[in-house]
Scaffold this motif. Sequence first.
Motif, PDB file in Angstrom:
ATOM      1  N   GLY A 191      43.711  41.719  43.329  1.00 28.74           N
ATOM      2  CA  GLY A 191      43.585  42.565  42.141  1.00 28.74           C
ATOM      3  C   GLY A 191      44.943  43.120  41.734  1.00 28.74           C
ATOM      4  O   GLY A 191      45.291  43.148  40.545  1.00 28.74           O
ATOM      5  N   GLY A 222      38.209  45.480  41.799  1.00 30.80           N
ATOM      6  CA  GLY A 222      38.871  45.232  43.088  1.00 30.80           C
ATOM      7  C   GLY A 222      40.371  45.435  42.989  1.00 30.80           C
ATOM      8  O   GLY A 222      41.017  44.978  42.034  1.00 30.80           O
ATOM      9  N   LEU A 255      40.591  32.405  54.097  1.00 30.84           N
ATOM     10  CA  LEU A 255      40.086  33.137  52.931  1.00 30.84           C
ATOM     11  C   LEU A 255      39.592  32.111  51.922  1.00 30.84           C
ATOM     12  O   LEU A 255      40.155  31.956  50.841  1.00 30.84           O
ATOM     13  CB  LEU A 255      41.209  34.002  52.336  1.00 30.84           C
ATOM     14  CG  LEU A 255      41.779  35.049  53.300  1.00 30.84           C
ATOM     15  CD1 LEU A 255      43.144  35.543  52.840  1.00 30.84           C
ATOM     16  CD2 LEU A 255      40.828  36.229  53.445  1.00 30.84           C
ATOM     17  N   ARG A 290      46.100  45.048  55.316  1.00 26.10           N
ATOM     18  CA  ARG A 290      47.074  44.095  54.798  1.00 26.10           C
ATOM     19  C   ARG A 290      47.717  44.733  53.550  1.00 26.10           C
ATOM     20  O   ARG A 290      47.024  45.150  52.634  1.00 26.10           O
ATOM     21  CB  ARG A 290      46.333  42.805  54.448  1.00 26.10           C
ATOM     22  CG  ARG A 290      47.162  41.563  54.348  1.00 26.10           C
ATOM     23  CD  ARG A 290      47.917  41.485  53.070  1.00 26.10           C
ATOM     24  NE  ARG A 290      48.239  40.085  52.751  1.00 26.10           N
ATOM     25  CZ  ARG A 290      48.978  39.753  51.727  1.00 26.10           C
ATOM     26  NH1 ARG A 290      49.505  40.669  50.931  1.00 26.10           N
ATOM     27  NH2 ARG A 290      49.219  38.483  51.474  1.00 26.10           N
ATOM     28  N   PRO A 344      30.415  41.166  44.325  1.00 26.12           N
ATOM     29  CA  PRO A 344      29.689  42.385  44.685  1.00 26.12           C
ATOM     30  C   PRO A 344      28.196  42.115  44.813  1.00 26.12           C
ATOM     31  O   PRO A 344      27.644  41.277  44.105  1.00 26.12           O
ATOM     32  CB  PRO A 344      29.942  43.304  43.488  1.00 26.12           C
ATOM     33  CG  PRO A 344      31.178  42.802  42.860  1.00 26.12           C
ATOM     34  CD  PRO A 344      31.191  41.317  43.099  1.00 26.12           C
ATOM     35  N   ALA A 359      37.915  40.567  41.623  1.00 29.59           N
ATOM     36  CA  ALA A 359      38.944  40.351  42.662  1.00 29.59           C
ATOM     37  C   ALA A 359      38.421  41.026  43.923  1.00 29.59           C
ATOM     38  O   ALA A 359      39.054  41.912  44.491  1.00 29.59           O
ATOM     39  CB  ALA A 359      40.264  40.964  42.215  1.00 29.59           C
ATOM     40  N   LEU A 390      29.747  51.671  40.721  1.00 35.21           N
ATOM     41  CA  LEU A 390      29.104  50.648  39.901  1.00 35.21           C
ATOM     42  C   LEU A 390      27.606  50.680  40.146  1.00 35.21           C
ATOM     43  O   LEU A 390      27.165  50.829  41.289  1.00 35.21           O
ATOM     44  CB  LEU A 390      29.626  49.260  40.281  1.00 35.21           C
ATOM     45  CG  LEU A 390      30.986  48.826  39.721  1.00 35.21           C
ATOM     46  CD1 LEU A 390      31.389  47.498  40.353  1.00 35.21           C
ATOM     47  CD2 LEU A 390      30.942  48.705  38.202  1.00 35.21           C
TER      48      LEU A 390
HETATM   49  P1  NA7 Z   1      40.477  42.285  49.637  1.00 32.44           P
HETATM   50  O1  NA7 Z   1      41.762  42.695  50.180  1.00 32.44           O
HETATM   51  O2  NA7 Z   1      39.310  42.184  50.540  1.00 32.44           O
HETATM   52  O3  NA7 Z   1      40.154  43.278  48.433  1.00 32.44           O
HETATM   53  C1  NA7 Z   1      38.921  43.274  47.776  1.00 32.44           C
HETATM   54  C2  NA7 Z   1      38.898  44.405  46.789  1.00 32.44           C
HETATM   55  O4  NA7 Z   1      37.666  44.380  46.083  1.00 32.44           O
HETATM   56  C3  NA7 Z   1      38.991  45.767  47.447  1.00 32.44           C
HETATM   57  O5  NA7 Z   1      39.703  46.627  46.597  1.00 32.44           O
HETATM   58  C4  NA7 Z   1      37.520  46.186  47.538  1.00 32.44           C
HETATM   59  O6  NA7 Z   1      37.311  47.573  47.604  1.00 32.44           O
HETATM   60  C5  NA7 Z   1      37.005  45.632  46.241  1.00 32.44           C
HETATM   61  N1  NA7 Z   1      35.568  45.410  46.266  1.00 32.44           N
HETATM   62  C6  NA7 Z   1      34.905  44.556  47.062  1.00 32.44           C
HETATM   63  N2  NA7 Z   1      33.594  44.627  46.804  1.00 32.44           N
HETATM   64  C7  NA7 Z   1      33.439  45.545  45.834  1.00 32.44           C
HETATM   65  C8  NA7 Z   1      32.322  46.052  45.153  1.00 32.44           C
HETATM   66  N3  NA7 Z   1      31.104  45.615  45.452  1.00 32.44           N
HETATM   67  N4  NA7 Z   1      32.515  46.994  44.217  1.00 32.44           N
HETATM   68  C9  NA7 Z   1      33.762  47.415  43.947  1.00 32.44           C
HETATM   69  N5  NA7 Z   1      34.866  46.982  44.541  1.00 32.44           N
HETATM   70  C10 NA7 Z   1      34.705  46.045  45.485  1.00 32.44           C
HETATM   71  O7  NA7 Z   1      40.582  40.860  48.909  1.00 32.44           O
HETATM   72  P2  NA7 Z   1      41.819  40.243  48.114  1.00 32.44           P
HETATM   73  O8  NA7 Z   1      41.350  38.996  47.477  1.00 32.44           O
HETATM   74  O9  NA7 Z   1      42.452  41.259  47.258  1.00 32.44           O
HETATM   75  O10 NA7 Z   1      42.855  39.916  49.232  1.00 32.44           O
HETATM   76  C11 NA7 Z   1      42.485  39.073  50.307  1.00 32.44           C
HETATM   77  C12 NA7 Z   1      43.691  38.432  50.892  1.00 32.44           C
HETATM   78  O11 NA7 Z   1      44.111  37.346  50.061  1.00 32.44           O
HETATM   79  C13 NA7 Z   1      44.898  39.264  50.990  1.00 32.44           C
HETATM   80  O12 NA7 Z   1      44.900  40.141  52.049  1.00 32.44           O
HETATM   81  C14 NA7 Z   1      45.980  38.226  51.067  1.00 32.44           C
HETATM   82  O13 NA7 Z   1      46.169  37.789  52.383  1.00 32.44           O
HETATM   83  C15 NA7 Z   1      45.499  37.132  50.216  1.00 32.44           C
HETATM   84  P3  NA7 Z   1      37.224  48.304  49.062  1.00 32.44           P
HETATM   85  O14 NA7 Z   1      38.642  48.353  49.543  1.00 32.44           O
HETATM   86  O15 NA7 Z   1      36.360  47.424  49.929  1.00 32.44           O
HETATM   87  O16 NA7 Z   1      36.639  49.612  48.799  1.00 32.44           O
END
Ligand code: NA7
Length: 557
Positions: free
Chosen positions: A186, A181, A141, A326, A147, A379, A352
């Motif tokens: 987040g 996020g 990661l 996860r 976005p 996030a 958005l």
């Molecule tokens: P994640 O688990 O991939 O979460 C990313 C979050 O951001 C998730 O809620 C997404 O919503 C959101 N997201 C991503 N792109 C957008 C856009 N364009 N608009 C709105 N919301 C968005 O990443 P993390 O950093 O939280 O965790 C990754 C790993 O790091 C974790 O599993 C641990 O092992 C440590 P979605 O769910 O895609 O609708």
Amino acid sequence: MTSHYEVIVIGAGVAGIYQIKRLADLGVEATVLEAGGDLGGTWYWNRYPGARFDSESYTYGYSFSRELLDEWRWKEKFSGQPENLRYLNHVADKFGLRKYMQFNCRVDAARYDEARNLWHVQVSDGRALTCRFLVLTLGLLSIPTLPRLEGMGSFKGRSFHTFHWPHEPVDMAGKRVAVVGTGATGIQVIGEIADKVGELTVFQRRPNWSAPLNNGPISDADMADLRRRYDEIFATCARTPGGFEHEPDRRGFYEVSREERLALWDELYDGPGFGIWLANFREIFTDEKANAEFSEYIADRIRRRVKDPAVAEKLIPRDHGFGVQRVPMETNYFEAYNRPNVHLIDLGETPLVRETETGLRTTEDGGERDYEFDIIVYATGFDAITGAFDKIDIEGVGGMKLADKWRTTISTFLGMMVHGFPNLLMPSGPQSGSASTNYPRGIETGVNWCTDFLEHVWAKGYTRFEATEAVEKRWTDHVTGMYAMMLMRRAKSWFTGYNSNVPGHEQGTIRYLVYNGGSPKYVGIINSVAAKGYEGVTLGASAPPGNPPHSYGEVSR
Ligand code: NA7
């Protein structure tokens, strides 16, 4: 300055640090190239408030040195980023590893030169290095994604991805802060900053199932006990599928009464870390009905913690069951929404539209609505697992690019080698045992296997190795087959290669990135490959005269 090494390791995170330790112990001419300004990988970059282990600290630390285990004192059950980075620095300093590392060295390209049986490594500072063996410890990661939104970059206030959180403190007191996020990151940030900012607006596209981390301090007496039990703790981690202390409940979900199920769940909900996920009934992962019953239990827990029923319902996932993505661990996350200064925007209802000079714009009631902020925190996750590989222009035999080979389907041998890319190792690569397990446990396994393999190569005088196409296919079929049993195969998560912000990784195609067979099975397989003389790996001494000899045994540093 040296320009040829026997081994070049790329990445000085948890895996790279241990990899160079093993190579240094063997006296191999090796270096680590690290894009960051210092070592630590994940724990160097992710400095956002609330960043911490979801693994028990004492199961996350390295197990290779008794002296290290005896002297390092973990302060919290789930240690935070500053302490974790201190730990990794302590390890590097204790074992004299820093001298092998070169920082601010982003690798742009790596090309295998068939005629000379060498890898050419191009560094962003203009240097061209060569090595016989290339070891990629790039992190799972390590490529953050923002976005894909109109107007990105136009915001005039402060804005950052959590991965790039500034190194100096960010003053958020009294500020209007947005968090976009609600993944594991987040959820950690929101729980931590809700009571420290002026107004906090959370932009949630899809809720995640989340449960309490139940963190706490480790007393001197606890630490003494942990030190006494380290052998036992690591033995437990080695026999559990996830590499944690949490062992699945082996009773059948349907063999026990509903009361017994609830008793287990109550205990796990109040217990530490991933117990709620990994010490649960095994059917949670594979059986829709069992999963639905447990998901409803967690939904009720959310309803009990969030005062506004409408907000509670928005925080309950509808598109997937508990644990098929996860599971983020939380501290005060749901209570944050009971605060008057915290607002939840459901992007499922009002997506958005764009980033603006003053904040973010969503749709609303057929029109649009602007939100104004001082700080926007993205996030929004990572181009997970293969992102860091794609970022480097890696070229193998006959000009084949790794990014092209993996564009539609990932294929590897044991997650550690790739056909067509000789002399390249990935101790914690896609489809290896690391991604879906307690990472350092998987890393130690991978690094040990790769290093033992290199020792074999050196001892026998080989200079070239490559996994055959046939074993790569067999392994990839095995990895793919493991997904078939799991409910997670249908989830939109980085475990299935989903990322809406990376072209081609949107939902629709599962990318078989992680090994779901569990640590014991993985270790059994890779050990048996080694025991059979690395069956499936073609070994050869193909270096033409005049090439730099490998320096195994000749310590020239
Ligand atoms: P994640 O688990 O991939 O979460 C990313 C979050 O951001 C998730 O809620 C997404 O919503 C959101 N997201 C991503 N792109 C957008 C856009 N364009 N608009 C709105 N919301 C968005 O990443 P993390 O950093 O939280 O965790 C990754 C790993 O790091 C974790 O599993 C641990 O092992 C440590 P979605 O769910 O895609 O609708």
